[in-house]
Design an enzyme around this catalytic site. Structure first.
Site, PDB file in Angstrom:
ATOM      1  N   PRO A   2       0.819  -1.202   0.000  1.00 47.59           N
ATOM      2  CG  PRO A   2      -0.849  -1.590   1.558  1.00 47.59           C
ATOM      3  CD  PRO A   2       0.470  -2.123   1.080  1.00 47.59           C
ATOM      4  CD  GLU A   3       2.764   3.330  -4.448  1.00 48.46           C
ATOM      5  OE1 GLU A   3       3.067   4.521  -4.587  1.00 48.46           O
ATOM      6  OE2 GLU A   3       2.947   2.482  -5.349  1.00 48.46           O
ATOM      7  CE  LYS A  52       5.388   3.095   0.560  1.00 49.16           C
ATOM      8  NZ  LYS A  52       6.261   2.166  -0.163  1.00 49.16           N
ATOM      9  CG  ASN A 224       7.661  -0.421  -7.891  1.00 51.40           C
ATOM     10  OD1 ASN A 224       8.718   0.190  -7.884  1.00 51.40           O
ATOM     11  ND2 ASN A 224       7.489  -1.544  -8.555  1.00 51.40           N
ATOM     12  NE  ARG A 317       8.927  -3.175  -4.811  1.00 55.27           N
ATOM     13  CZ  ARG A 317       8.132  -2.349  -4.126  1.00 55.27           C
ATOM     14  NH1 ARG A 317       8.577  -1.757  -3.027  1.00 55.27           N
ATOM     15  NH2 ARG A 317       6.906  -2.126  -4.534  1.00 55.27           N
TER      16      ARG A 317
END
Length: 327
Positions: A2-3, A52, A224, A317
């Site tokens: 989750p961002e 976050k 991301n 990532r």
């Protein structure tokens, strides 16, 4: 993972339904029994997110800190008041696999709350009505399902936490120490001070900007998706050292993050393509494929120049970018 926009939305669900209420805390799984006992039958007095991480404050002075990480999620059940962006989606919402069209997506979802109704809502990277519009059993609270680390319960709403990276009870000084290590969050910090901090940090670092944006000590909340989209919108090569950015470029990144974070909180979507006509906007809300410039578009033509989008691994990532527009 989750961002920032998702965590802020979760914190505000707690503000709507738990703050001001006595909360029964338990650990059905058993792994958090001692922590749950510290906050059991205490009144929640605040709920806030920083990047976050989320902090739920109780009248004892204790805080429940939660970092969802890659696999964590909160499930809400009971008389949950859904905002316009969740209530009208008729199913799954969020980063992937959304069904339906969101009505009133431009409404400020933090103030356009509908009347509470008996339902279930999952909040993580994606939000979904667990029963998909079907009737919810009258039994309240529902039995815990799966490995529930923490259950928080009021007379009308229950929240179950599964799979977090971090879940602990902290004292105020410990919370302050955690927050002190985080970069600025546009929804928490003064915007001018946050911008100054971000620019100063970025412009003294030799680290590539594509890595700096993911560093939570540099700026809070970017993951991301937002990393890839911010860099494309700025036409910046992700390998550019932070210290090589101009003041204007660094400030532009911060200000675009301020804007996109607000859009994400208001709509529940990481909407990064703008100025769409109504039909295209509806498609973008319904499908990630129509929502982003470069994220998750490996090998597909750039929406601006037609060059195939590149994906590479950066610090473990996936990094997506256009080798022509971001050269």
């Amino acid at each position: 993972m989750p961002e920032g926009h998702s965590v802020h939305r979760i914190a505000r669900q707690f503000a709507r339904h738990f703050v001001g209420h006595e909360v029964a805390a338990s650990s059905p799984q058993g792994r958090f029994a001692a922590g749950a006992a510290r906050i059991d039958r205490r009144t929640m007095i605040d709920s806030r997110a920083v990047g976050k991480q989320m902090f739920l404050e109780f009248d004892t002075g204790d805080f429940l800190r939660v970092h969802l990480g890659m696999y964590g999620a909160w499930d809400f059940a009971g008389e949950v008041a859904l905002d316009a962006t969740a209530a009208s989606a008729n199913g799954r919402m969020g980063q992937t696999n959304q069904r339906g069209t969101v009505v009133g997506a431009f409404e400020d979802s933090l103030s356009s709350i509908g009347a509470p109704r008996r339902t279930r809502l999952r909040m993580a990277e994606q939000e979904s009505l667990r029963d998909d519009g079907a009737a919810v059993p009258d039994v309240f609270p529902p039995d815990p399902i799966g490995q529930v680390r923490v259950r928080l319960l009021t007379e009308t709403v229950v929240a179950d936490l599964r799979g977090p990276t971090a879940c602990d009870v902290l004292e105020p000084l410990e919370v302050a120490a955690v927050i002190a290590k985080l970069g600025p969050d546009p929804l928490v910090d003064d915007l001018d001070e946050g911008e100054a901090r971000f620019v100063a940090t970025v412009r003294r670092k030799p680290t590539p900007i594509g890595l700096l944006l993911m560093d939570q000590s540099v700026v809070s909340g970017i993951g991301n998706v937002y990393r890839a989209e911010l860099l494309f919108r700025a036409r910046l090569n992700p390998h550019t050292p932070g210290r090589n950015l101009t003041d204007e470029q660094a400030r532009g990144l911060w200000r675009d993050w301020v804007h996109l974070l607000r859009v994400g909180v208001d709509t529940g979507q990481m909407m990064t393509i703008e100025d769409l006509d109504p039909e295209a906007y509806a498609r973008a809300l319904a499908s990630r494929d129509d929502r982003h410039w470069v994220y998750h578009r490996t090998g597909e033509p750039c929406r601006v120049c037609g060059t195939p989008i590149v994906m590479e691994i950066a610090a473990g990532r996936k990094l997506y970018w256009c080798p022509k527009d971001q050269a």
